[in-house]
Design a protein around this motif. Structure first.
Motif, PDB file in Angstrom:
ATOM      1  N   ALA A  98      16.119   8.422  -0.938  1.00 36.44           N
ATOM      2  CA  ALA A  98      16.755   7.641  -1.990  1.00 36.44           C
ATOM      3  C   ALA A  98      16.557   8.322  -3.339  1.00 36.44           C
ATOM      4  CB  ALA A  98      16.203   6.212  -1.997  1.00 36.44           C
ATOM      5  N   ARG A  99      15.459   7.998  -4.021  1.00 38.88           N
ATOM      6  CA  ARG A  99      15.251   8.533  -5.377  1.00 38.88           C
ATOM      7  C   ARG A  99      15.252  10.058  -5.412  1.00 38.88           C
ATOM      8  NH1 ARG A  99      12.107   3.946  -4.907  1.00 38.88           N
ATOM      9  NH2 ARG A  99      12.415   2.358  -6.521  1.00 38.88           N
ATOM     10  N   GLU A 100      14.743  10.683  -4.369  1.00 43.07           N
ATOM     11  CA  GLU A 100      14.714  12.153  -4.372  1.00 43.07           C
ATOM     12  C   GLU A 100      16.123  12.728  -4.398  1.00 43.07           C
ATOM     13  OE1 GLU A 100      12.542  15.675  -4.688  1.00 43.07           O
ATOM     14  OE2 GLU A 100      11.933  13.566  -4.870  1.00 43.07           O
ATOM     15  N   LEU A 101      17.067  12.043  -3.765  1.00 37.93           N
ATOM     16  CA  LEU A 101      18.455  12.504  -3.803  1.00 37.93           C
ATOM     17  C   LEU A 101      19.134  12.171  -5.121  1.00 37.93           C
ATOM     18  CD1 LEU A 101      19.641  11.759  -0.168  1.00 37.93           C
ATOM     19  CD2 LEU A 101      19.463  14.004  -1.247  1.00 37.93           C
ATOM     20  N   LEU A 102      18.669  11.148  -5.813  1.00 35.00           N
ATOM     21  CA  LEU A 102      19.188  10.898  -7.158  1.00 35.00           C
ATOM     22  C   LEU A 102      18.737  12.002  -8.102  1.00 35.00           C
ATOM     23  CD1 LEU A 102      18.705   7.040  -7.633  1.00 35.00           C
ATOM     24  CD2 LEU A 102      20.717   8.282  -6.804  1.00 35.00           C
ATOM     25  N   GLU A 129       0.851  -1.189   0.000  1.00 37.41           N
ATOM     26  CA  GLU A 129       0.000   0.000   0.000  1.00 37.41           C
ATOM     27  C   GLU A 129       0.888   1.241   0.000  1.00 37.41           C
ATOM     28  OE1 GLU A 129      -2.461  -0.505   3.406  1.00 37.41           O
ATOM     29  OE2 GLU A 129      -3.130  -2.500   2.791  1.00 37.41           O
ATOM     30  N   VAL A 130       1.240   1.706  -1.189  1.00 34.86           N
ATOM     31  CA  VAL A 130       2.212   2.785  -1.337  1.00 34.86           C
ATOM     32  C   VAL A 130       1.519   4.140  -1.380  1.00 34.86           C
ATOM     33  CG1 VAL A 130       3.992   3.747  -2.825  1.00 34.86           C
ATOM     34  CG2 VAL A 130       3.820   1.277  -2.542  1.00 34.86           C
ATOM     35  N   GLU A 131       2.025   5.056  -0.557  1.00 39.29           N
ATOM     36  CA  GLU A 131       1.596   6.448  -0.542  1.00 39.29           C
ATOM     37  C   GLU A 131       2.717   7.235   0.132  1.00 39.29           C
ATOM     38  OE1 GLU A 131      -1.983   6.657   1.686  1.00 39.29           O
ATOM     39  OE2 GLU A 131      -1.046   6.087   3.588  1.00 39.29           O
ATOM     40  N   PRO A 132       2.710   8.562   0.044  1.00 43.05           N
ATOM     41  CA  PRO A 132       3.778   9.331   0.676  1.00 43.05           C
ATOM     42  C   PRO A 132       3.931   8.991   2.164  1.00 43.05           C
ATOM     43  CG  PRO A 132       2.522  10.740  -0.785  1.00 43.05           C
ATOM     44  CD  PRO A 132       1.803   9.430  -0.745  1.00 43.05           C
ATOM     45  N   VAL A 190      15.354   5.410  15.437  1.00 38.36           N
ATOM     46  CA  VAL A 190      15.030   4.795  14.151  1.00 38.36           C
ATOM     47  C   VAL A 190      15.169   5.828  13.047  1.00 38.36           C
ATOM     48  CG1 VAL A 190      13.387   3.215  15.243  1.00 38.36           C
ATOM     49  CG2 VAL A 190      12.555   5.328  14.195  1.00 38.36           C
ATOM     50  N   SER A 191      15.345   5.328  11.830  1.00 39.77           N
ATOM     51  CA  SER A 191      15.229   6.175  10.643  1.00 39.77           C
ATOM     52  C   SER A 191      14.031   5.700   9.848  1.00 39.77           C
ATOM     53  CB  SER A 191      16.498   6.105   9.781  1.00 39.77           C
ATOM     54  OG  SER A 191      16.759   4.779   9.371  1.00 39.77           O
ATOM     55  N   ALA A 192      13.387   6.647   9.167  1.00 38.71           N
ATOM     56  CA  ALA A 192      12.224   6.349   8.332  1.00 38.71           C
ATOM     57  C   ALA A 192      12.599   6.560   6.878  1.00 38.71           C
ATOM     58  CB  ALA A 192      11.044   7.241   8.716  1.00 38.71           C
ATOM     59  N   VAL A 193      12.000   5.756   5.992  1.00 38.95           N
ATOM     60  CA  VAL A 193      12.298   5.837   4.570  1.00 38.95           C
ATOM     61  C   VAL A 193      11.051   5.490   3.783  1.00 38.95           C
ATOM     62  CG1 VAL A 193      13.034   3.428   4.386  1.00 38.95           C
ATOM     63  CG2 VAL A 193      13.996   5.115   2.808  1.00 38.95           C
ATOM     64  N   GLY A 194      10.958   5.969   2.538  1.00 36.84           N
ATOM     65  CA  GLY A 194       9.848   5.592   1.669  1.00 36.84           C
ATOM     66  C   GLY A 194       8.964   6.747   1.268  1.00 36.84           C
ATOM     67  N   LEU A 195       9.150   7.245   0.041  1.00 39.81           N
ATOM     68  CA  LEU A 195       8.366   8.356  -0.502  1.00 39.81           C
ATOM     69  C   LEU A 195       8.347   9.561   0.427  1.00 39.81           C
ATOM     70  CD1 LEU A 195       5.342   6.691  -2.339  1.00 39.81           C
ATOM     71  CD2 LEU A 195       7.440   7.637  -3.296  1.00 39.81           C
ATOM     72  N   ILE A 196       9.523   9.888   0.946  1.00 42.22           N
ATOM     73  CA  ILE A 196       9.723  11.141   1.683  1.00 42.22           C
ATOM     74  C   ILE A 196      10.389  12.091   0.702  1.00 42.22           C
ATOM     75  CG2 ILE A 196      10.864  12.233   3.647  1.00 42.22           C
ATOM     76  CD1 ILE A 196      10.769   9.461   5.033  1.00 42.22           C
ATOM     77  N   VAL A 197       9.670  13.117   0.278  1.00 46.14           N
ATOM     78  CA  VAL A 197      10.158  13.950  -0.826  1.00 46.14           C
ATOM     79  C   VAL A 197      10.156  15.442  -0.533  1.00 46.14           C
ATOM     80  CG1 VAL A 197       9.514  12.239  -2.570  1.00 46.14           C
ATOM     81  CG2 VAL A 197       7.870  13.993  -1.911  1.00 46.14           C
ATOM     82  N   ALA A 198       9.308  15.909   0.371  1.00 45.91           N
ATOM     83  CA  ALA A 198       9.164  17.351   0.612  1.00 45.91           C
ATOM     84  C   ALA A 198       9.853  17.737   1.917  1.00 45.91           C
ATOM     85  CB  ALA A 198       7.689  17.729   0.671  1.00 45.91           C
ATOM     86  N   ALA A 241       9.405  15.858   5.599  1.00 47.14           N
ATOM     87  CA  ALA A 241      10.524  15.240   6.306  1.00 47.14           C
ATOM     88  C   ALA A 241      10.671  15.812   7.706  1.00 47.14           C
ATOM     89  CB  ALA A 241      11.814  15.446   5.511  1.00 47.14           C
ATOM     90  N   ASP A 242      10.565  17.126   7.822  1.00 49.60           N
ATOM     91  CA  ASP A 242      10.711  17.765   9.129  1.00 49.60           C
ATOM     92  C   ASP A 242       9.594  17.355  10.077  1.00 49.60           C
ATOM     93  OD1 ASP A 242      12.140  19.699  10.834  1.00 49.60           O
ATOM     94  OD2 ASP A 242      10.293  20.873  10.663  1.00 49.60           O
ATOM     95  N   GLN A 243       8.374  17.258   9.558  1.00 46.28           N
ATOM     96  CA  GLN A 243       7.234  16.934  10.410  1.00 46.28           C
ATOM     97  C   GLN A 243       7.328  15.521  10.965  1.00 46.28           C
ATOM     98  OE1 GLN A 243       5.158  19.556  11.030  1.00 46.28           O
ATOM     99  NE2 GLN A 243       4.462  18.258  12.713  1.00 46.28           N
ATOM    100  N   ILE A 244       7.900  14.596  10.196  1.00 47.77           N
ATOM    101  CA  ILE A 244       8.114  13.235  10.693  1.00 47.77           C
ATOM    102  C   ILE A 244       8.947  13.264  11.972  1.00 47.77           C
ATOM    103  CG2 ILE A 244       9.322  11.069  10.203  1.00 47.77           C
ATOM    104  CD1 ILE A 244       8.504  11.517   7.240  1.00 47.77           C
ATOM    105  N   LEU A 245       9.954  14.123  11.987  1.00 40.17           N
ATOM    106  CA  LEU A 245      10.827  14.232  13.154  1.00 40.17           C
ATOM    107  C   LEU A 245      10.157  14.999  14.277  1.00 40.17           C
ATOM    108  CD1 LEU A 245      14.129  15.057  11.237  1.00 40.17           C
ATOM    109  CD2 LEU A 245      13.233  12.819  11.869  1.00 40.17           C
ATOM    110  N   VAL A 246       9.450  16.073  13.948  1.00 41.57           N
ATOM    111  CA  VAL A 246       8.736  16.859  14.954  1.00 41.57           C
ATOM    112  C   VAL A 246       7.697  15.993  15.660  1.00 41.57           C
ATOM    113  CG1 VAL A 246       7.129  18.781  15.291  1.00 41.57           C
ATOM    114  CG2 VAL A 246       9.137  19.073  13.816  1.00 41.57           C
ATOM    115  N   ASN A 247       7.034  15.131  14.902  1.00 43.08           N
ATOM    116  CA  ASN A 247       6.012  14.243  15.467  1.00 43.08           C
ATOM    117  C   ASN A 247       6.602  13.049  16.215  1.00 43.08           C
ATOM    118  OD1 ASN A 247       4.050  15.871  14.349  1.00 43.08           O
ATOM    119  ND2 ASN A 247       3.692  14.547  12.572  1.00 43.08           N
ATOM    120  N   GLU A 248       7.920  12.971  16.261  1.00 43.17           N
ATOM    121  CA  GLU A 248       8.637  11.913  16.970  1.00 43.17           C
ATOM    122  C   GLU A 248       8.321  10.519  16.431  1.00 43.17           C
ATOM    123  OE1 GLU A 248       7.930  12.516  21.152  1.00 43.17           O
ATOM    124  OE2 GLU A 248       9.385  14.154  21.231  1.00 43.17           O
ATOM    125  N   ALA A 249       8.085  10.445  15.123  1.00 46.59           N
ATOM    126  CA  ALA A 249       7.914   9.147  14.475  1.00 46.59           C
ATOM    127  C   ALA A 249       9.258   8.539  14.128  1.00 46.59           C
ATOM    128  CB  ALA A 249       7.074   9.298  13.211  1.00 46.59           C
TER     129      ALA A 249
END
Length: 355
Positions: free
Chosen positions: A321-325, A273-276, A294-302, A306-314
């Motif tokens: 990956a692909r976004e850096l390519l 089930e792929v989504e951002p 932990v680190s999180a990965v998978g369709l993190i592009v904006a 990215a910042d909110q994932i960390l602010v929310n302590e997830a």
């Protein structure tokens, strides 16, 4: 300062920010050796501002490569060749990391731009190995590893880590995800053993824990050790989030400093089930259940995402990956979007937009 661009310290290593490069296979080695492509690729990502540059899956044995064109560190000459790359990554302010891996039953495959099939022995491939003679899809069944062969591979992981340490890598990551050998042992869909390396969670995780102990023994005390885990096989009866949390809790007592949380890869055709940010809930579950970073990965592009994932302590860091390519200088773009100031290489100062 945003959470994304705040530093993170694990053991004696400080990462300048929490934008990390996920390991991405380049399928461009010859006999496991890196070349100028790897220097330009990994060096460019370090120059672009990421805090950690995690090198692609690097095989601990010749037969552990995903394809004949994959990276390796199973002998000293390979380590010598990787040294200049690790040195350049460090010179750009990033932390060099190496992912130590064995592909197991998913080894001996074609480069992805050639196809996605198995490379036979007649075509230059090799016989694959696994916990049980259970094939990956319609590929040939792997040879079941004996106990002595498993213990030999534990030593191979430790030897590879020792070489990586000598080559100047600061972070070692053990690849226990994406359907490769250590993940194959974890999942009851691939592991049908009835000995000490099969059965319940303790048995199926024994190989991975032994690898962790062996690597931690040779890895410097002040340098971090990561483990990458697939949180779910996305398949009925397979490895799941609850087992991932339980294993992560156990790994914390074996000297692991961070779990790199991803998913899938064990069975072909799994319905994902792929989504951002679709894997972020898995990272949160492991973080809350194990008390490990932990680190999180998978369709993190904006940047804001990215910042909110960390602010929310997830998660404690995000892997891109692909976004850096697409944009190796994504950290500069993200810093500008979030109102942060980050250093640029002096050679590029003429292009820096004044805030």
């Amino acid at each position: 300062m945003s959470r994304l661009f705040s530093p993170l310290t694990l053991r004696g290593t400080t990462f300048r920010n929490r934008v990390w490069v996920a390991p991405m296979c380049q399928y461009s080695s010859e006999f496991g050796f890196p070349n100028d492509w790897h220097l330009a690729h990994l060096g460019g990502l370090a120059r672009g501002g990421s805090g950690l540059v995690m090198q692609e899956a690097t095989a601990v044995t010749r037969g552990g490569r995903i394809s004949p064109a994959d990276a390796g560190i199973w002998h000293d000459e390979q380590a010598d060749a990787w040294e200049r790359i690790a040195l350049f990554v460090r010179s750009q302010g990033a932390v060099p990391g190496i992912q130590l891996a064995h592909a197991g039953r998913k080894a001996s495959t074609e480069q992805p731009w050639v196809g996605d099939g198995y490379v036979s022995i007649e075509q230059g491939g090799w016989e694959t190995v696994g916990p049980s003679p259970v094939p990956f899809g319609d590929w040939p069944a792997p040879k079941e590893l004996s106990t002595d062969e498993i213990l030999g591979l534990v030593r191979s992981f430790a030897d590879a880590a020792r070489r990586a340490r000598g080559a100047g890598y600061v972070v070692a990551e053990i690849h226990g995800a994406h359907g490769y050998l250590l993940h194959q042992f974890l999942s009851p869909l691939a592991n049908h053993r009835t000995d000490d390396y099969g059965g319940d969670l303790e048995g199926r995780s024994r190989f991975l824990v032994q690898v962790v102990d062996a690597v931690r023994e040779v890895w410097p005390e002040d340098q971090p050790l990561f483990v990458r885990l697939s949180a779910t096989d996305w398949a009925p009866g397979g490895w799941d989030v609850e087992e991932t949390v339980e294993l992560s809790r156990r790994l914390a007592s074996h000297g692991v400093d961070l779990i790199d949380v991803t998913s899938g890869g064990l069975v072909p055709g799994a319905r994902v089930e792929v989504e951002p940010g679709y894997q972020v809930p898995f990272a949160r579950a492991v973080r809350e259940g194990s008390a490990l970073p932990v680190s999180a990965v998978g369709l993190i592009v904006a940047p804001e995402q990215a910042d909110q994932i960390l602010v929310n302590e997830a998660a404690d860091a995000v892997m891109l990956a692909r976004e850096l390519l697409r944009n190796p200088h994504w950290p500069w773009t993200a810093a500008r979007a979030l109102g942060d100031q980050v250093p640029w290489p002096p050679q590029y100062i003429g292009a820096q937009r004044r805030q």
